[in-house]
Design an enzyme around this catalytic site. Structure first.
Site, PDB file in Angstrom:
ATOM      1  N   LYS A  37       0.816  -1.212   0.000  1.00  0.00           N
ATOM      2  CA  LYS A  37       0.000   0.000   0.000  1.00  0.00           C
ATOM      3  C   LYS A  37       0.851   1.264   0.000  1.00  0.00           C
ATOM      4  O   LYS A  37       0.634   2.187  -0.794  1.00  0.00           O
ATOM      5  CB  LYS A  37      -0.938  -0.017   1.221  1.00  0.00           C
ATOM      6  CG  LYS A  37      -1.915  -1.170   1.213  1.00  0.00           C
ATOM      7  CD  LYS A  37      -2.796  -1.201   2.444  1.00  0.00           C
ATOM      8  CE  LYS A  37      -1.995  -1.545   3.687  1.00  0.00           C
ATOM      9  NZ  LYS A  37      -1.414  -2.891   3.642  1.00  0.00           N
ATOM     10  N   ASN A 164      -1.466  -6.546  -6.951  1.00  0.00           N
ATOM     11  CA  ASN A 164      -0.094  -6.053  -6.940  1.00  0.00           C
ATOM     12  C   ASN A 164       0.912  -7.206  -7.003  1.00  0.00           C
ATOM     13  O   ASN A 164       0.568  -8.368  -6.791  1.00  0.00           O
ATOM     14  CB  ASN A 164       0.126  -5.206  -5.678  1.00  0.00           C
ATOM     15  CG  ASN A 164       1.400  -4.409  -5.722  1.00  0.00           C
ATOM     16  OD1 ASN A 164       1.888  -4.054  -6.810  1.00  0.00           O
ATOM     17  ND2 ASN A 164       1.974  -4.134  -4.571  1.00  0.00           N
ATOM     18  N   SER A 540     -19.708  -6.060  42.881  1.00  0.00           N
ATOM     19  CA  SER A 540     -19.597  -5.071  41.781  1.00  0.00           C
ATOM     20  C   SER A 540     -18.133  -4.756  41.483  1.00  0.00           C
ATOM     21  O   SER A 540     -17.656  -3.651  41.777  1.00  0.00           O
ATOM     22  CB  SER A 540     -20.375  -3.795  42.122  1.00  0.00           C
ATOM     23  OG  SER A 540     -20.131  -3.343  43.423  1.00  0.00           O
TER      24      SER A 540
END
EC number: 2.7.7.4
Length: 633
Positions: A37, A164, A540
């Site tokens: 790229k 490519n 919790s």
């Protein structure tokens, strides 16, 4: 006869005018790692003669001795980070601007590594076209499919399939045709109809800006020819006005304007506008810019609008055409790309930024996740890193929106962790859930203050948190006894007791723990609305859920009580035998053993339970509540 200077000035003016009116194409390069790229973008810039002499000299200096001009490492023109150069990969999104005689371009070079998927989504979000690279030796890979799914998800409709490194397979037409057929079949399932396939070698420059002698069997355009001629329709300009307000501009007492980027439509002085979600209406009096007032503004322009009436408008509101306003809703179906190492858990509270509005929200349901290879819909309770899922999303209040397919600026959002403030996900809205339009608050004659007044106390929530065996329930029980003896109206929600009824369907996975706390927090809020002092005794373990619970209560009405007991002390007590089971591997996901406990950072009350008796701790808590003005002691 005009002077040379005058001719030069005219030439420059003509050039600038021509350049100003060129169309702009935003495109992205994506694909798997090492597909080329960065080299492709470097080749585009190099062959278009848009590279400065010192940059070319730097490439030659970095090249190995004897390297031919066509084999220079052109990726270095784009990879700017030191880590990118060292590893030979792209990490961050690199944007480059260039132009030709026919068009201007902004290209985003995005990373191919799976761990940097979030950066790829960022680059794709503003693109008109995607160049998807495939290494001819490897063919279509999982990351190729993932990136193609993502570009389609964010609305990109045009794709160039850049096959490519064709030079490394001898420019085989059969192999090229096989790759193209496989990709087109996948793209068709995604709904991508415009696919231009080009055989190329980014390193050598074949079919980039010039036709290659190695592909006499290919009669299509070069990459540059396609980029220069592909149509880019500005669909946003044709719809009704949508302008999210980013800033209320008030430089002095004589001026009030509303600034933002027009996401859709056009606006002129005299146009009637409606504010979403409030529904208030007015008329545009001026369109103000740095360069002066305009007679018209359209999608893509940043402006400040002044209105004929002084109405309440805030950041995050949307100015709309009065006869076609945007909708507002609080619940949506959306596709979400998860970008964090820690999984997305339904019920956990996050911040969602959509347009200029930032609103607390939670995923209420993961309908399924997408297998990017097969596009099959897979059952899922959580979303892990780089997974894509279709979810139901609930906001804490209605927000202006549009389906992403109609207006991207009003249909895209990011998800932010409420503790770290890191971006952990991104998504697009498909539609509002019907129930969000049909469910409304019912006005009640007796409100929370009336109920609390009858009890002669102020409602509150005491949230006891700590390890199993820390002493939470013991202390909470003693606090309730003291409050009851003082004539206070209370209720104690204990973690074990609640799991016998309301939460009996939940297990102890991280996702179930989140839902366990969410339900109890909502119940506690309702009890508080009834005027009660509610005591919640739950392990919790996660800060995010305790913070979510806190947001349900008014300021000064939520007291986090950290019952801090060292693990070895809590384990030595082991009243219920749970630690012993966890150590033996017979109890999974046990807090403190194989599941983490995130201690409160700034609790209202910090009880060192190994240093003070439960009775003294309870007395101190009741005294603190009286000092806070909840009741008269």
């Amino acid at each position: 006869m005009p002077s040379d200077d005058r001719l030069l000035a005219q030439d420059i003016e003509a050039y600038l005018d021509r350049h100003q009116h060129k169309t702009l194409l935003r495109f992205i390069t994506c694909g798997s790692v090492d597909d080329g790229k960065s080299t492709l973008i470097g080749r585009l810039l190099y062959d278009s003669q848009l590279i400065l002499d010192d940059q070319v000299s730097g490439l030659r200096k970095d090249a190995k001795a004897g390297t031919e001009e066509e084999n220079l490492d052109l990726a270095l023109l784009v990879d700017g980070l030191a880590a990118e150069r060292e590893q030979g990969i792209t990490i961050d999104v690199a944007y480059r601007f260039f132009h030709t005689e026919r068009r201007k371009f902004i290209v985003a070079d995005t990373p191919g590594h799976e761990q940097y998927t979030r950066n790829m989504v960022t680059g794709a979000s503003t693109a008109d076209l995607a160049v998807v690279l495939v290494d001819a030796r490897k063919g279509v890979l999982t990351q190729t499919r993932r990136h193609s799914y993502l570009v389609r998800l964010v609305g990109v409709r045009r794709v160039v399939l850049a096959v490519n490194k064709m030079d490394l397979i001898g420019w085989s037409r059969d192999e090229f045709d096989r790759i193209v057929a496989e990709y087109r079949a996948f793209a068709a399932r995604l709904g991508i109809k415009e696919v231009q396939a080009i055989p190329m070698s980014a390193l050598k420059g074949d079919n980039i800006t010039r036709q290659s002698d190695h592909t006499p069997w290919y009669d299509g355009p070069t990459l540059m020819q396609h980029l220069e001629t592909v149509e880019v329709a500005n669909e946003a300009a044709s719809g009704p006005l949508r302008m999210p307000v980013q800033w209320v501009n008030r430089p002095n007492l004589d001026f009030r304007g509303y600034s933002g980027l027009i996401a859709q439509g056009t606006v002129r002085p005299g146009d009637a506008v409606r504010v979403t979600p409030s529904g208030r209406t007015s008329t545009v009096t001026r369109i103000v810019t740095f360069d002066g007032d305009l007679d018209e503004a359209r999608a893509g322009q940043s402006v400040t609008l002044t209105l004929a009436d002084e109405i309440d408008i805030s950041r995050g509101d949307v100015l709309c055409a009065a006869d076609a306003p945007a909708e507002a809703a609080a619940q949506f179906e959306a596709d979400i790309v998860w970008m964090a190492d820690e999984a997305l858990l339904p019920g956990r509270s996050y911040l969602v930024k959509m347009g200029a509005a930032t609103v607390p929200a939670q995923v209420t349901e993961i309908k399924h996740r997408i297998d990017v290879n097969t596009l099959d819909e897979m059952a899922a309770k959580v979303l892990e890193l780089n997974e894509i899922g279709r979810c139901n999303l609930a906001f804490s209040r209605p927000v202006p929106f549009a389906p992403y397919a109609e207006t991207p600026d009003l249909g895209a959002f990011i998800i932010i962790d409420r503790i770290s403030n890191a971006t952990v996900g991104a998504g697009v809205i498909h539609f509002a859930l019907r129930r969000s339009q049909n469910v409304h608050w019912q006005a009640l004659a007796v409100d929370a203050s009336a109920r609390a007044g009858l009890k002669q106390q102020k409602p509150a929530c005491l949230w006891f948190t700590g390890l199993s065996g820390a002493g939470k329930s013991t202390i909470a029980n003693l606090v309730e006894k003291r409050l009851h003896s003082l004539g206070r109206h209370t209720y104690l929600l204990d973690g074990d007791n609640v799991r016998h009824g309301l939460n009996k369907d939940l297990g102890f996975t991280e996702a179930d723990r989140v839902e366990n706390v969410r339900r109890v927090a909502e119940v506690a809020r309702l009890m508080s609305d009834a005027g009660l002092i509610v005591l919640v005794s739950f392990i919790s373990p996660f800060r995010a859920e305790r913070r979510m619970a806190r947001t349900l209560f008014d300021e000064g009405r939520f007291f986090e009580v950290f019952v801090d007991t060292p693990l070895e002390v809590a384990e030595a007590r082991d009243v219920k035998g749970l630690y012993k089971k966890a150590r033996a591997g017979r109890l999974a996901n046990f807090t403190g053993i194989d599941s983490p406990y995130e201690a409160p950072e700034q609790p209202e009350m910090h009880i060192h339970a190994d240093q003070v008796s439960a009775e003294r701790a309870a007395a101190a808590i009741v005294e603190r509540l009286a000092e806070a003005g909840l009741f008269r002691a």
